[in-house]
Write an enzyme that holds these catalytic residues in place. Structure first.
Site, mmCIF file in Angstrom:
data_model
loop_
_atom_site.group_PDB
_atom_site.id
_atom_site.type_symbol
_atom_site.label_atom_id
_atom_site.label_comp_id
_atom_site.label_asym_id
_atom_site.label_seq_id
_atom_site.Cartn_x
_atom_site.Cartn_y
_atom_site.Cartn_z
ATOM 1 N N HIS A 126 -46.130 17.948 -36.119
ATOM 2 C CA HIS A 126 -46.187 18.500 -37.544
ATOM 3 C C HIS A 126 -46.333 20.119 -36.786
ATOM 4 O O HIS A 126 -46.125 20.447 -35.522
ATOM 5 C CB HIS A 126 -47.612 18.730 -37.517
ATOM 6 C CG HIS A 126 -48.220 19.452 -38.913
ATOM 7 N ND1 HIS A 126 -48.443 20.545 -38.674
ATOM 8 C CD2 HIS A 126 -48.680 18.866 -40.075
ATOM 9 C CE1 HIS A 126 -49.119 21.091 -40.001
ATOM 10 N NE2 HIS A 126 -48.995 20.335 -40.665
ATOM 11 N N ASP A 203 -52.950 16.044 -30.364
ATOM 12 C CA ASP A 203 -53.000 16.704 -31.754
ATOM 13 C C ASP A 203 -53.509 15.497 -32.716
ATOM 14 O O ASP A 203 -52.946 14.541 -33.167
ATOM 15 C CB ASP A 203 -51.723 17.133 -32.682
ATOM 16 C CG ASP A 203 -51.863 17.421 -33.954
ATOM 17 O OD1 ASP A 203 -52.839 17.183 -34.535
ATOM 18 O OD2 ASP A 203 -50.919 17.851 -34.592
ATOM 19 N N GLN A 206 -54.869 13.634 -37.471
ATOM 20 C CA GLN A 206 -54.655 12.546 -38.270
ATOM 21 C C GLN A 206 -55.442 11.165 -37.462
ATOM 22 O O GLN A 206 -55.326 9.956 -38.369
ATOM 23 C CB GLN A 206 -53.160 12.155 -38.706
ATOM 24 C CG GLN A 206 -52.475 13.169 -39.626
ATOM 25 C CD GLN A 206 -53.000 13.163 -41.030
ATOM 26 O OE1 GLN A 206 -53.795 12.750 -41.180
ATOM 27 N NE2 GLN A 206 -52.729 14.680 -41.663
ATOM 28 N N LYS A 229 -60.124 17.304 -42.859
ATOM 29 C CA LYS A 229 -59.414 16.055 -43.220
ATOM 30 C C LYS A 229 -60.533 14.923 -42.921
ATOM 31 O O LYS A 229 -59.915 13.768 -42.785
ATOM 32 C CB LYS A 229 -58.157 16.054 -42.205
ATOM 33 C CG LYS A 229 -57.072 17.137 -42.477
ATOM 34 C CD LYS A 229 -55.877 16.958 -41.377
ATOM 35 C CE LYS A 229 -55.073 18.035 -41.715
ATOM 36 N NZ LYS A 229 -54.063 17.800 -42.797
ATOM 37 N N CYS A 369 -44.971 19.811 -43.787
ATOM 38 C CA CYS A 369 -44.899 20.621 -42.485
ATOM 39 C C CYS A 369 -44.159 19.827 -41.316
ATOM 40 O O CYS A 369 -44.788 20.024 -40.087
ATOM 41 C CB CYS A 369 -46.225 20.937 -42.146
ATOM 42 S SG CYS A 369 -46.973 22.039 -43.433
HETATM 43 N N1 PLP Z 1 -51.379 18.267 -37.022
HETATM 44 C C1 PLP Z 1 -51.257 17.106 -37.978
HETATM 45 C C2 PLP Z 1 -50.723 16.048 -37.483
HETATM 46 C C3 PLP Z 1 -51.693 17.194 -39.303
HETATM 47 O O1 PLP Z 1 -51.277 16.421 -40.184
HETATM 48 C C4 PLP Z 1 -51.868 18.771 -39.864
HETATM 49 C C5 PLP Z 1 -52.294 18.870 -41.184
HETATM 50 O O2 PLP Z 1 -51.759 18.133 -42.041
HETATM 51 C C6 PLP Z 1 -52.082 19.727 -38.844
HETATM 52 C C7 PLP Z 1 -51.737 19.477 -37.568
HETATM 53 C C8 PLP Z 1 -52.702 21.191 -39.163
HETATM 54 O O3 PLP Z 1 -53.865 21.220 -39.603
HETATM 55 P P1 PLP Z 1 -54.419 22.369 -40.371
HETATM 56 O O4 PLP Z 1 -53.705 22.818 -41.431
HETATM 57 O O5 PLP Z 1 -55.897 21.956 -40.838
HETATM 58 O O6 PLP Z 1 -54.652 23.174 -39.216
#
Ligand code: PLP
Length: 412
Positions: A126, A203, A206, A229, A369
């Site tokens: 992401h 990260d 998910q 989430k 993203c």
């Molecule tokens: N990393 C992953 C794998 C994600 O799916 C997301 C959000 O969709 C993020 C990071 C970023 O999350 P946030 O927008 O809550 O910072």
């Protein structure tokens, strides 16, 4: 056709928004990978905070402030046991995963890395786990390397031999891909990275919301995730790190609450975790996240994961019947989390989403993203349906009917 998974026990009814109708039809919410819905008890916890206890934390010597501080710190304890951290001091409240990764880059990495050191990422990241490292590359001249992704949407592990050497100081990868749904083999990756002396950040945006995650069992060094989430509110995220590493890191943001003593000439830092929590934090949001953790824990993360895998298996089998549907990511449900990303031949993803919206079905369309990953597959955009505990098999039937309708309307 697989038999539909059992529709569990009224979890859907715990979420007031899911009683809503859109265009006179029951809302079918299949966009939980972007942000999840909130059960009534999370809303109640936040309303009760504002109605009964609202005050700033850590500062006041009055009853409301003590109550607010107790509730805020109790939320930290819930996070601590949810991910099995060895100490509550390791749990830092941030705004979201993005801020947590920026903290890691600007504090730990900026203090420990030099020009020419390598941060190893993957092609499936992401932007939240890519852009902070690109910024650091501009700032101090680190090198970025990327683990390639196979055509089936797995990390190409054979490439590790060439990518992992002593110059790699950090491996930072998604535990679960927000596009491919792939559950990455993080135990193996962590062991391999530690083998060359690198630290590992996951990260977990998910993964933590959908399956049991135990930071001590994983033997990972840093982990980031977002409250919104996992049935919690927006504006609250978690950065977790091993205590010794956090203790040695400089602060990320400066201001109130993160200091011990300040004079005009000098400043000393507060103890962990407050050293990393500058300014008034997201108090009601932390309390809401605590209520979400109580809710998820009572159901059980293994149960939630099992429910999502059953839904995913059902959806995979149904989608395999749709001509022209190209799935991204592994084709077996037990390798993936509860989301399906796909393209439909001849139909723009935005037209898929708009057609489904006419049927009260919310999905995501775009690059999610993850532009480099879409470039890897040679597509500009895709459509994504993502599931959570409140989804049921009939909603997947409705999704499939909606996709067939989009084909009838748009495919040429
Ligand atoms: N990393 C992953 C794998 C994600 O799916 C997301 C959000 O969709 C993020 C990071 C970023 O999350 P946030 O927008 O809550 O910072």
């Amino acid at each position: 056709m697989a038999s539909p998974p059992v529709d569990q026990s009224g979890w859907r009814a715990d979420f007031p928004i899911l009683q809503r109708k859109i265009h006179d039809m029951p809302l079918i919410y299949l966009d939980s990978a972007a942000s999840t819905q909130k059960p009534q008890r999370v809303l109640d916890a936040m309303t009760s905070f504002y109605a009964q206890h609202n005050s700033n934390v850590h500062r006041g010597i009055h009853t409301l402030s003590e109550e607010a501080t107790t509730a805020y710190e109790a939320a930290r304890d819930k996070v601590t046991s949810f991910i099995n951290a060895s100490s509550r001091q390791e749990v830092v409240f941030t705004r979201n995963t993005t801020e947590s990764i920026n903290l890691l880059a600007q504090s730990w990495a900026r203090a420990n890395l030099r020009g020419g050191d390598v941060v190893l990422l993957s092609e499936m990241e992401h932007h939240a786990n890519l852009v902070p490292w690109q910024l650091l590359r501009q700032q101090i001249g680190i090198e970025l390397r990327f683990i390639p992704v196979t055509d089936e949407g797995r990390l190409e592990l054979e490439a590790l031999d060439a990518l992992l050497d002593e110059r790699v100081k950090l491996l930072s990868v998604a535990h679960v891909s927000n596009v491919l749904g792939t559950i990455n083999p993080v135990e193996l990756l962590i062991a391999r990275a530690h083998g060359v002396g690198a630290r590992v950040h996951l990260d977990a945006a998910q993964s933590v919301p959908h399956m049991p995650v135990d930071v001590q069992a994983l033997n990972v060094d840093f982990l980031s995730f977002s409250g919104h989430k996992m049935c919690g509110p927006t504006g609250i995220g978690i950065f977790w790190g091993r205590k010794a590493l956090l203790n040695a890191m400089p602060p990320f943001l400066g201001g109130g609450d993160m200091i011990s003593v300040v004079t005009l000439d000098e400043v000393t830092w507060a103890d962990l975790p407050h050293k990393f929590e500058a300014g008034t934090p997201s108090i009601a949001e932390a309390i809401g996240l605590g209520a979400a953790i109580d809710y998820l824990s009572e159901i059980g993360m293994a149960t939630i994961h099992g429910h999502e895998q059953a839904l995913t298996a059902y959806a995979l089998e149904a989608c395999a019947q749709i001509d022209g549907l190209q799935l991204l990511g592994p084709s077996s449900a037990n390798e993936r989390a509860g989301l399906l990303t796909f393209t439909l031949d001849g139909v723009h993803p935005h037209d898929i989403a708009a057609t489904l919206d006419e049927r009260a079905i919310a999905i995501r369309a775009g690059h999610h993203c993850a532009q480099p990953l879409h470039a890897r597959f040679g597509i500009p955009a895709s459509a994504r349906a993502s599931f959570y505990l409140y989804n049921e098999a009939w909603e997947i039937d409705a999704l499939v009917e909606g996709l067939e309708e989009a084909q009838r309307l748009y495919a040429f």
